[in-house]
Design a protein around this motif. Sequence first.
Motif, PDB file in Angstrom:
ATOM      1  N   LEU A 190       0.835  -1.203   0.000  1.00 40.51           N
ATOM      2  CA  LEU A 190       0.000   0.000   0.000  1.00 40.51           C
ATOM      3  C   LEU A 190       0.876   1.261   0.000  1.00 40.51           C
ATOM      4  N   GLY A 191       1.953   1.231   0.777  1.00 40.94           N
ATOM      5  CA  GLY A 191       2.875   2.350   0.791  1.00 40.94           C
ATOM      6  C   GLY A 191       3.546   2.552  -0.559  1.00 40.94           C
ATOM      7  N   ASP A 239      12.587  14.099   9.789  1.00 42.66           N
ATOM      8  CA  ASP A 239      12.021  12.770  10.060  1.00 42.66           C
ATOM      9  C   ASP A 239      12.782  11.688   9.303  1.00 42.66           C
ATOM     10  N   ALA A 240      13.208  11.999   8.073  1.00 40.66           N
ATOM     11  CA  ALA A 240      13.980  11.030   7.284  1.00 40.66           C
ATOM     12  C   ALA A 240      15.313  10.730   7.965  1.00 40.66           C
ATOM     13  N   GLU A 282       2.575   6.751   6.139  1.00 40.20           N
ATOM     14  CA  GLU A 282       1.789   6.004   7.128  1.00 40.20           C
ATOM     15  C   GLU A 282       1.883   4.498   6.905  1.00 40.20           C
ATOM     16  N   ASN A 283       1.759   4.074   5.659  1.00 41.67           N
ATOM     17  CA  ASN A 283       1.803   2.630   5.386  1.00 41.67           C
ATOM     18  C   ASN A 283       3.191   2.042   5.581  1.00 41.67           C
ATOM     19  N   PHE A 284       4.247   2.765   5.198  1.00 36.05           N
ATOM     20  CA  PHE A 284       5.601   2.261   5.451  1.00 36.05           C
ATOM     21  C   PHE A 284       5.870   2.184   6.955  1.00 36.05           C
ATOM     22  N   ARG A 285       5.368   3.161   7.708  1.00 35.02           N
ATOM     23  CA  ARG A 285       5.523   3.115   9.173  1.00 35.02           C
ATOM     24  C   ARG A 285       4.842   1.874   9.754  1.00 35.02           C
ATOM     25  N   ARG A 286       3.659   1.585   9.259  1.00 38.47           N
ATOM     26  CA  ARG A 286       2.949   0.400   9.746  1.00 38.47           C
ATOM     27  C   ARG A 286       3.679  -0.886   9.370  1.00 38.47           C
ATOM     28  N   ALA A 287       4.238  -0.926   8.175  1.00 35.91           N
ATOM     29  CA  ALA A 287       5.010  -2.108   7.766  1.00 35.91           C
ATOM     30  C   ALA A 287       6.165  -2.333   8.741  1.00 35.91           C
ATOM     31  N   TYR A 307      14.002   2.248   4.092  1.00 30.41           N
ATOM     32  CA  TYR A 307      14.524   3.108   3.029  1.00 30.41           C
ATOM     33  C   TYR A 307      13.389   3.815   2.285  1.00 30.41           C
ATOM     34  N   ASP A 308      12.322   3.092   2.037  1.00 31.08           N
ATOM     35  CA  ASP A 308      11.192   3.699   1.331  1.00 31.08           C
ATOM     36  C   ASP A 308      10.481   4.729   2.197  1.00 31.08           C
ATOM     37  N   LEU A 309      10.417   4.474   3.500  1.00 33.01           N
ATOM     38  CA  LEU A 309       9.843   5.468   4.414  1.00 33.01           C
ATOM     39  C   LEU A 309      10.669   6.751   4.360  1.00 33.01           C
TER      40      LEU A 309
END
Length: 190
Positions: free
Chosen positions: A74-75, A120-121, A89-94, A106-108
């Motif tokens: 989803l991210g 944040d990065a 949000e989706n990368f954080r959840r992953a 890395y994608d986040l």
Amino acid sequence: KLADGLGLLGDTNGAVKLYLELINQADPSTTMRDLLRAKLVDLFLRGRDHTRAVQQLNAILRDNPGNASAYYFLGSIAFEEKRWADAIENFRRAILFNASFEQAHYDLASAQIAAGQGADAVKTMETARKQFPARFANEYLLGVAYHEQKRYAEALIHLTAAEAIARAGETNRLNTALYFQLGATSERAG
């Protein structure tokens, strides 16, 4: 097996139809349903049908809210569509459900950089660096994040480290993207 075969032969519509019929049969096990949905997601993503892929990913999450891979995909879809907040949000959840999911870190960070959230990065990559040391992506993304914050001296340190890591064993990383970023950062750093 028939649906798998149809998919391999290029009959995506036939494969999708069979997978959906199997999902809708009475009481399929959660494991089987997740497998069939994953196959559908794969077909939809290969066909660039994000809408139907998202529907199946959300169905997977309804049955298994802790599925890190579903959040990651989803991210990835949100990232491709430049919906940065959703991607983040989706990368954080992953990562929440699978902290060792290296690519999600890395994608986040990439999504955070794209959204203008350089600080944040940096935090994301500093956390990843502890878990995955001496990685090109860590140093490169830290360099880009610091550059976005106009902290050019720090950015240069990390981009130079990324170049050294690439020279030592990942020579395919010695590309125009790295050298453009290194050049732009060097110029800004004086």
